[in-house]
Design a protein around this motif. Sequence first.
Motif: not given
Length: 287
Positions: A71-79, A104-113
């Motif tokens: 999940l992190t691999s997509y979140a950090k790339n904004g995918q 994951v959202l704690e680290e990348y709050p704008d991620a669409q997961i």
Amino acid sequence: MIHIITDTGSDLPKQLSDEYNISMIPLVVQINNEEYLDRSNIEPKQLYTYMKDGAVPKTAQVPPALIKETLTSYAKNGQPAIYITLSSGISGTYQTAVLMKNEVLEEYPDAQIEVFDSQAASLGYGLMVYEAAKEAKEGKALNEIMNTLQHYQKHLESIFTVDDLEYLLRGGRVSKTAAVMGTLLKIKPVLHMEDGKLFPLEKLRGKKKVLGRMVELMKERAESLDDITIGISHADDTETAQALKELIIEETGNRNILITMIGCAIGAHAGPGTIALFFLNTPKKVY
């Protein structure tokens, strides 16, 4: 483009996961005190050979760290990504994935997961994954794909039969008396998924009768069989799967039938010879 993630419990054929670039997280199976990753360092056919030789495999959840890493691999790339999991009624994978998503959202709050509970097993949710991946490739929005998944979750029918009641006995699905008598009388159960869990439906004698009844149930439950993909999965029994396919074509005219082998995650509990049939009881809505 939205990325689709699933796990090997979906039994999606490799050519489709490759074609649609679907990330496949391996579930864990333990055999003779050895741990394997489904379809990574063990193939389903190997599992069924072990089981026929007397091994009693166990399954385990995907390691949380592996889910988080994916999940992190997509979140950090904004995918944007959607992880479609095995039913929460028979596995803890969904709950674990939700926990990992929140981390994951704690680290990348704008991620669409998104994490979606299929409430299905084997190619039942494999069909969901396939449809979601097609829509993602077409460029549909995340909410549109989630609507499609919810439609599948609500309207998917899953009908199973097993070749040997002993495996259901080990899983606590039937009593010892029922398993012994069923084996002696060649009784084969017909089961289905309801609210994400597996329940007995009927008992019949003989494989031919069971296949005929599975097709009857499909015709009874489906509004229309003209515009849907029908799924068949089998536990190392290609001949019976093909016989079921031919019967469906004969009875319904639908040739849009996908056949795959049941993987280690489901096969460890159902056993060699299991046959499963999946279909929508109402065609997919257009949103």
